[in-house]
Design an enzyme around this catalytic site. Structure first.
Site, PDB file in Angstrom:
ATOM      1  N   ASN A   1       1.276  -1.529   0.005  1.00  0.00           N
ATOM      2  CA  ASN A   1       0.181  -0.004   0.281  1.00  0.00           C
ATOM      3  C   ASN A   1       0.998   1.190   0.018  1.00  0.00           C
ATOM      4  O   ASN A   1       2.548   1.124  -0.112  1.00  0.00           O
ATOM      5  CB  ASN A   1      -1.049  -0.240   1.426  1.00  0.00           C
TER       6      ASN A   1
ATOM      7  N   ILE B   1      -2.943  -7.162  14.377  1.00  0.00           N
ATOM      8  CA  ILE B   1      -1.571  -6.948  15.607  1.00  0.00           C
ATOM      9  C   ILE B   1      -2.337  -5.757  16.956  1.00  0.00           C
ATOM     10  O   ILE B   1      -2.303  -6.572  17.683  1.00  0.00           O
ATOM     11  CB  ILE B   1      -0.720  -6.245  14.416  1.00  0.00           C
TER      12      ILE B   1
ATOM     13  N   LYS C   1     -12.129  -3.390  18.424  1.00  0.00           N
ATOM     14  CA  LYS C   1     -10.841  -3.510  18.862  1.00  0.00           C
ATOM     15  C   LYS C   1     -10.614  -3.188  20.712  1.00  0.00           C
ATOM     16  O   LYS C   1      -9.413  -3.722  20.348  1.00  0.00           O
ATOM     17  CB  LYS C   1      -9.827  -2.750  18.262  1.00  0.00           C
TER      18      LYS C   1
HETATM   19  O1  PMT Z   1       2.864   6.225   6.263  1.00  0.00           O
HETATM   20  P1  PMT Z   1       1.709   7.690   5.576  1.00  0.00           P
HETATM   21  O2  PMT Z   1       2.228   7.579   4.563  1.00  0.00           O
HETATM   22  O3  PMT Z   1       2.747   9.130   6.723  1.00  0.00           O
HETATM   23  O4  PMT Z   1       0.066   7.579   6.286  1.00  0.00           O
HETATM   24  C1  PMT Z   1      -0.248   7.376   7.237  1.00  0.00           C
HETATM   25  C2  PMT Z   1      -0.971   7.177   7.101  1.00  0.00           C
HETATM   26  C3  PMT Z   1      -2.115   7.575   6.849  1.00  0.00           C
HETATM   27  C4  PMT Z   1      -0.529   5.240   7.359  1.00  0.00           C
HETATM   28  C5  PMT Z   1      -2.159   6.555   9.228  1.00  0.00           C
HETATM   29  O5  PMT Z   1      -1.894   7.803   9.265  1.00  0.00           O
HETATM   30  C6  PMT Z   1      -2.324   5.085   9.257  1.00  0.00           C
HETATM   31  O6  PMT Z   1      -3.835   5.569   9.170  1.00  0.00           O
HETATM   32  N1  PMT Z   1      -2.152   3.752   9.257  1.00  0.00           N
HETATM   33  C7  PMT Z   1      -3.486   2.506   9.744  1.00  0.00           C
HETATM   34  C8  PMT Z   1      -3.306   3.183   8.551  1.00  0.00           C
HETATM   35  C9  PMT Z   1      -4.379   1.619   8.476  1.00  0.00           C
HETATM   36  O7  PMT Z   1      -4.595   0.723   7.228  1.00  0.00           O
HETATM   37  O8  PMT Z   1      -5.243   1.342   9.245  1.00  0.00           O
HETATM   38  P2  PMT Z   1      -7.024   0.427   9.274  1.00  0.00           P
HETATM   39  O9  PMT Z   1      -8.151   1.083   9.248  1.00  0.00           O
HETATM   40  O10 PMT Z   1      -7.045  -0.260   8.122  1.00  0.00           O
HETATM   41  O11 PMT Z   1      -6.527  -0.477  10.855  1.00  0.00           O
HETATM   42  C10 PMT Z   1      -7.370  -0.382  12.133  1.00  0.00           C
HETATM   43  C11 PMT Z   1      -5.894  -0.526  12.811  1.00  0.00           C
HETATM   44  O12 PMT Z   1      -5.609  -1.712  13.111  1.00  0.00           O
HETATM   45  C12 PMT Z   1      -4.318   0.393  12.076  1.00  0.00           C
HETATM   46  O13 PMT Z   1      -4.382   1.210  14.263  1.00  0.00           O
HETATM   47  C13 PMT Z   1      -3.557  -0.572  12.032  1.00  0.00           C
HETATM   48  O14 PMT Z   1      -2.270   0.110  12.111  1.00  0.00           O
HETATM   49  C14 PMT Z   1      -3.895  -1.471  12.570  1.00  0.00           C
HETATM   50  N2  PMT Z   1      -3.869  -3.516  12.103  1.00  0.00           N
HETATM   51  C15 PMT Z   1      -4.556  -3.483  10.669  1.00  0.00           C
HETATM   52  C16 PMT Z   1      -4.799  -4.962  10.756  1.00  0.00           C
HETATM   53  C17 PMT Z   1      -3.868  -5.541  11.099  1.00  0.00           C
HETATM   54  N3  PMT Z   1      -3.587  -6.716  10.607  1.00  0.00           N
HETATM   55  N4  PMT Z   1      -3.236  -5.420  11.589  1.00  0.00           N
HETATM   56  C18 PMT Z   1      -2.652  -3.716  12.379  1.00  0.00           C
HETATM   57  O15 PMT Z   1      -2.192  -3.673  13.088  1.00  0.00           O
END
Ligand code: PMT
Length: 409
Positions: free
Chosen positions: A215, A312, A346
């Site tokens: 991504n 995670i 979560k």
């Molecule tokens: O890296 P940059 O270019 O600076 O961009 C920053 C960002 C946009 C990536 C950052 O600000 C951000 O939003 N990160 C989380 C992105 C995301 O994909 O979130 P999610 O909605 O898929 O996941 C929710 C949360 O669960 C997040 O805290 C993620 O780290 C965590 N997660 C998700 C899936 C997984 N298998 N394990 C996780 O820990």
């Protein structure tokens, strides 16, 4: 008794080392002071220290068994030397004898206390106490200076009449003075003394020897948070997916590629963490198989079977004793509704929601965040990721300390 800021010490984990010296009796008062403000204090004594005070005294004051023997099978089963080394936010040795200091300088592991210090990356402070000639001896001075150059703090010694009748430098500082050093240590920043574990950047899920599903996360947001947390005194461990960014100074970085590797690395570190920040954009799914060689044109499968990756953040938040968790949610629509759903699902204390747009979020230099918690919403407007990270850390520290106060009340 000066308890200048008990709140800052609540929940801190202090390992109190005691080496052999008559001043060891003062350590009882020091341990009592710290326990009275809600610190979790564990004690390790050298064999020499047990000649001056009994382990039972310190056990009674701290409420925990006192460790004295590297090879004690019971201690090793409960909290062995490696676990003790990882557990502490700060190690204070009071009194630190000339022999103890020499052993620390040489990297010896001949007592449990020395073994713990050698196995630990936790900040170390020494409160020397010895005969003034011993303190002023060039050997002791060389040892203490070398330790200070390695970042070890030295509190004292005080001057005055000593137990042996000599007068000069070598007395253990009074317990109240040592206590003030500890308060000062933990108030250097809003996260001073905290260990913050953080994920940042993307993950890559391999399809074959050269292709992957990934991504657009650049890691900029996560690295800015790591820097802002370190600037507020936190010890920061960064588990980073592949990025072009250099590791900021004073930060321990573990580089990974896949979600599974990120999960494994986080799980290996999390028992030491006070706060966990999940900023990485982790792939929710990975291809079921990865071809060993590059798949040739024409043989590329038309469809892929995907299998789920471990979550995670959910795994960390679901631990029996989880650290304080800050999660992220990157959304394109219904940002706050979706983010609140994720926070509840979560079981996260604090969640930072960001809208994915052309000028903010993934790969941009700027971002905007809305912080969601049981206390309500705080909007941090679009600005550079560095400034935003500083504001985020300010709110995170406030909410973390409020949470600790409730936990310890
Ligand atoms: O890296 P940059 O270019 O600076 O961009 C920053 C960002 C946009 C990536 C950052 O600000 C951000 O939003 N990160 C989380 C992105 C995301 O994909 O979130 P999610 O909605 O898929 O996941 C929710 C949360 O669960 C997040 O805290 C993620 O780290 C965590 N997660 C998700 C899936 C997984 N298998 N394990 C996780 O820990």
């Amino acid at each position: 008794m000066a308890h200048s800021d008990p709140q800052i010490l609540a929940g801190r984990r202090i390992l109190l080392g005691v080496s052999g010296g008559i001043a060891a009796y003062k350590t009882v008062e020091l341990a009592r002071l710290r326990v009275s403000v809600g610190c979790d204090v564990r004690v390790v004594m050298t064999p020499g220290a047990t000649q001056f005070i009994g382990p039972l005294t310190l056990q009674a004051v701290t409420g925990w068994p006192v460790s004295t023997d590297t090879f004690d099978p019971q201690q090793e089963a409960a909290m062995g030397h490696i676990a003790l080394a990882r557990w502490a936010d700060l190690i204070v040795i009071a009194p630190a004898s000339a022999n103890c200091i020499a052993g620390l300088h040489a990297g010896q592991a001949d007592t449990l206390l020395h073994t713990v210090c050698l196995a630990s990356t936790t900040p170390l402070a020494l409160a020397p106490a010895m005969n003034s000639q011993m303190w002023q001896h060039p050997a002791t001075q060389a040892n203490i200076q070398a330790l200070q150059q390695r970042g070890v703090q030295c509190w004292g010694p005080a001057e005055g009449v000593q137990a042996c009748g000599d007068t000069g430098p070598g007395r253990l500082q009074e317990p109240t003075e040592l206590y003030q050093h500890i308060v000062a240590y933990f108030t250097r920043g809003s996260l001073a003394g905290c260990h913050l574990l953080l994920t940042a950047g993307p993950t890559r899920e391999p399809l074959d020897a050269v292709r992957y599903i990934g991504n657009r996360s650049s890691g900029k947001m996560g690295y800015a948070i790591a820097k802002a947390a370190a600037a507020q005194g936190a010890r920061v461990t960064l588990v980073s997916g592949p990025t072009a960014l250099a590791c900021p100074p004073d930060i321990t970085r573990h580089q990974v590629q896949t979600a599974q590797q990120m999960y494994d690395q986080v799980m290996a570190q999390v028992s030491e963490a006070d706060i966990f920040v999940a900023c990485a954009a982790v792939a929710d799914y990975r291809p079921e198989t990865c071809a060993e060689h590059k798949i040739k044109k024409g043989t590329v499968p038309r469809s892929l079977t995907m299998v789920p990756n471990p979550d995670i953040l959910a795994a960390v938040a679901g631990l029996p004793e989880p650290p304080y968790c800050l999660g992220f949610a990157a959304e394109t629509d219904q940002v706050l509704t979706q983010a609140e759903t994720k926070r509840k699902a979560k079981k996260i204390s604090l969640l930072a929601a960001n809208r994915v747009s052309a000028t903010a979020g993934f790969d941009a230099d700027e971002n905007a965040l809305t912080l969601l918690s049981d206390q309500g919403r705080i909007h941090l407007p679009q600005q550079s990721k560095q400034r935003l990270a500083q504001q985020l850390i300010h709110h995170l520290a406030e909410q973390y300390h409020a949470y600790l106060t409730i936990q310890n009340s």
